[in-house]
Design a protein around this motif. Structure first.
Motif, PDB file in Angstrom:
ATOM      1  N   HIS A 240      16.599 -12.931 -24.052  1.00 51.13           N
ATOM      2  CA  HIS A 240      17.321 -11.658 -23.894  1.00 51.13           C
ATOM      3  C   HIS A 240      17.842 -11.596 -22.455  1.00 51.13           C
ATOM      4  N   CYS A 241      19.138 -11.290 -22.308  1.00 54.19           N
ATOM      5  CA  CYS A 241      19.777 -11.277 -20.982  1.00 54.19           C
ATOM      6  C   CYS A 241      20.189  -9.868 -20.564  1.00 54.19           C
ATOM      7  N   GLY A 242      20.369  -9.705 -19.249  1.00 52.84           N
ATOM      8  CA  GLY A 242      20.885  -8.454 -18.707  1.00 52.84           C
ATOM      9  C   GLY A 242      20.803  -8.452 -17.188  1.00 52.84           C
ATOM     10  N   GLY A 243      21.289  -7.376 -16.587  1.00 43.73           N
ATOM     11  CA  GLY A 243      21.167  -7.212 -15.147  1.00 43.73           C
ATOM     12  C   GLY A 243      19.782  -6.705 -14.789  1.00 43.73           C
ATOM     13  N   VAL A 244      19.388  -6.854 -13.514  1.00 42.67           N
ATOM     14  CA  VAL A 244      18.043  -6.422 -13.097  1.00 42.67           C
ATOM     15  C   VAL A 244      17.842  -4.922 -13.275  1.00 42.67           C
ATOM     16  N   ASP A 245      18.933  -4.146 -13.256  1.00 42.56           N
ATOM     17  CA  ASP A 245      18.801  -2.710 -13.452  1.00 42.56           C
ATOM     18  C   ASP A 245      18.436  -2.363 -14.890  1.00 42.56           C
ATOM     19  N   ASN A 246      18.524  -3.326 -15.799  1.00 40.21           N
ATOM     20  CA  ASN A 246      18.136  -3.095 -17.195  1.00 40.21           C
ATOM     21  C   ASN A 246      16.640  -3.288 -17.439  1.00 40.21           C
ATOM     22  N   LYS A 317      19.320 -13.886  -6.681  1.00 41.48           N
ATOM     23  CA  LYS A 317      19.435 -13.312  -5.345  1.00 41.48           C
ATOM     24  C   LYS A 317      20.558 -12.277  -5.315  1.00 41.48           C
ATOM     25  N   PRO A 318      20.390 -11.177  -4.558  1.00 40.70           N
ATOM     26  CA  PRO A 318      21.515 -10.251  -4.374  1.00 40.70           C
ATOM     27  C   PRO A 318      22.677 -10.997  -3.725  1.00 40.70           C
TER      28      PRO A 318
END
Length: 473
Positions: A240-246, A317-318
């Motif tokens: 499952h993929c997504g951004g870190v905010d998810n 990394k940001p």
């Protein structure tokens, strides 16, 4: 079959990837909420998820990738408060929710095409799956994992021993709202509980509503990904993929409801991409413009320069964005393209050196297997271009590597010259004038829409001191 290794948010370490079914991968991606244009920070996640998808295929796996389109149920706060983002978008542009969804879905996939992001095998809007949402909620109620309060249906997080397994948080650390400082929902039994179904009691002016056993209403945001994933990939998900905010609360809530529904572990690997920032803070609007792919094009950048910019940094990394950094990347990309096209132009009738080919292919695969180290993979490309091997081997390797990098390394630049008839020219000038008037009235949403409308037709506009000029691909 090559082994791929990447960081698993669930285990908090880099794991060897082992699918549920040998040779096959079920991959789910959280898709966009289509209420506005995707900015380049959003698109960083999709670029790196695309790299994961392509790396798995490159390693020999048979991948089925599914992505949702959120066209209902995503509120302005992740704490189930505020207004529906789709409704806000419709009000902003004086259109229906479905008109907004269609326009911004098309704009999103246009951006994906420009960035060489592969479209998932299945793309499913949330509004297609209302019956699946209702079925899951009914089962959760029957099993005692959900309750009805204030006419809404909530998931009861107190029923779970390991609700925070993905995020390592605890209830005392939580704000009421993750993104917004909002008022608490007094219907909830516990602070972390979340809405599965909103009824008419929530928003009387909600445009999209469906009949349900609990009243006429609409689904919460979190329920859709669980149901759409299971509809197309079954009850055992590989990645499952997504951004870190998810990670919290969205993915945390997906795990809670999915595993309560199925009665077993749902997903083995969680892949998250870090933020894109601008100097001084988070990405923001500049002079009314969202920083989109089309804005970059207006500034004279090939979208693949931005793709290469993302690949030169590690996905965990940001990443800091500035035009200065992008200018340097443009120089690097142009030099790389000149090198690869020069090799193509020179040609070579020699046979491919299979030993050298296998050696560099193995190095490239090793870089990808090392937690998708795309920067190292590009370094392998540069090393190969400088190596003392024949052009036939170099061309074969460039083509092979570009299956994953997708930087169009051997693609000739198409001529921008294009015959434009008077009717098309009049249309372009009318839309430019309408955009000018919209910006004058500070209606930046309409101005952005006109720019994207023209971009979708291959027309790039650029604001200069002498006025707005346009070119056609």
């Amino acid at each position: 079959m090559n082994t791929l290794r990447f960081y698993n948010t669930l285990t908090k370490k880099i794991d060897d990837f082992v699918p549920n079914v040998e040779g096959k991968v079920s991959l789910y991606t959280c898709g966009p909420t289509v209420y506005h244009f995707a900015h380049i920070g959003n698109l960083r996640s999709y670029i790196m998820e695309d790299i994961l998808d392509r790396s798995l295929r490159y390693a020999g796996y048979d991948v089925k990738r599914v992505m949702n389109i959120t066209d209902v149920g995503h509120l302005s706060s992740d704490a189930d408060t505020g207004n529906d983002k789709m409704v806000e978008g419709a009000k902003r542009e004086h259109k229906t929710v479905m008109e907004i969804a269609k326009f911004y879905t098309d704009a999103f996939f246009s951006d994906c095409e420009k960035l060489n992001i592969r479209i998932p095998d299945v793309v499913e809007p949330a509004t297609n799956c209302i019956s699946e949402f209702i079925n899951m909620i009914e089962v959760l109620l029957e099993k005692g994992y959900a309750y009805i309060a204030g006419e809404n249906v909530y998931f009861d997080t107190s029923k779970l021993d390991k609700y925070y397994t993905l995020s390592n948080q605890n209830e005392e650390e939580l704000m009421i709202g993750v993104r917004d400082d909002v008022d608490e929902d007094t219907n909830k039994k516990n602070k972390a509980d979340f809405v599965l179904w909103f009824t008419k009691s929530k928003f009387e002016d909600q445009e999209l509503k469906w009949d349900s056993p609990w009243g006429k209403g609409y689904p919460g945001w979190h329920i859709e990904c669980s149901c759409i994933s299971m509809k197309h990939l079954g009850e055992y998900l590989d990645i499952h993929c997504g951004g870190v905010d998810n990670i919290f609360p969205h993915h945390t809530n997906e795990i809670a409801q999915s595993e309560s529904f199925t009665g077993h572990k749902w997903c083995n690997y969680w892949f998250h991409v870090n933020h894109l920032n601008v100097r001084g803070g988070k990405m923001s609007k500049s002079k009314g413009d969202i920083l989109t792919v089309s804005v970059l094009q207006e500034q004279g950048y090939n979208p693949l320069v931005y793709r290469m910019f993302c690949l030169q940094s590690h996905y965990r990394k940001p990443l800091e964005f500035s035009y200065e950094i992008l200018d340097n990347m443009k120089i690097a990309y142009d030099k790389l393209k000149k090198s690869t096209l020069r090799i193509k132009a020179e040609g070579d009738s020699s046979a491919v050196d299979t030993k050298a080919f296998d050696e560099y292919k193995a190095k490239f695969m090793d870089a990808l297997s090392n937690d998708l180290n795309t920067s190292s993979a590009i370094t392998v490309l540069y090393e190969m271009l400088k190596a003392d091997i024949n052009n036939a081997t170099k061309l074969a390797l460039i083509e092979d590597f570009d299956q994953v990098l997708c930087l169009d390394l051997l693609k000739e630049e198409e001529s921008a010259a294009c015959a434009v008839d008077s009717e098309l020219e009049n249309y372009i000038l009318e839309r430019i004038e309408a955009r000018k008037e919209a910006k004058k009235n500070k209606d930046f949403a309409t101005a952005d829409s006109i720019r994207e409308e023209l971009a979708s037709k291959g027309i790039t506009i650029k604001d200069t001191r002498e006025g707005t000029v346009w070119t056609m691909e």
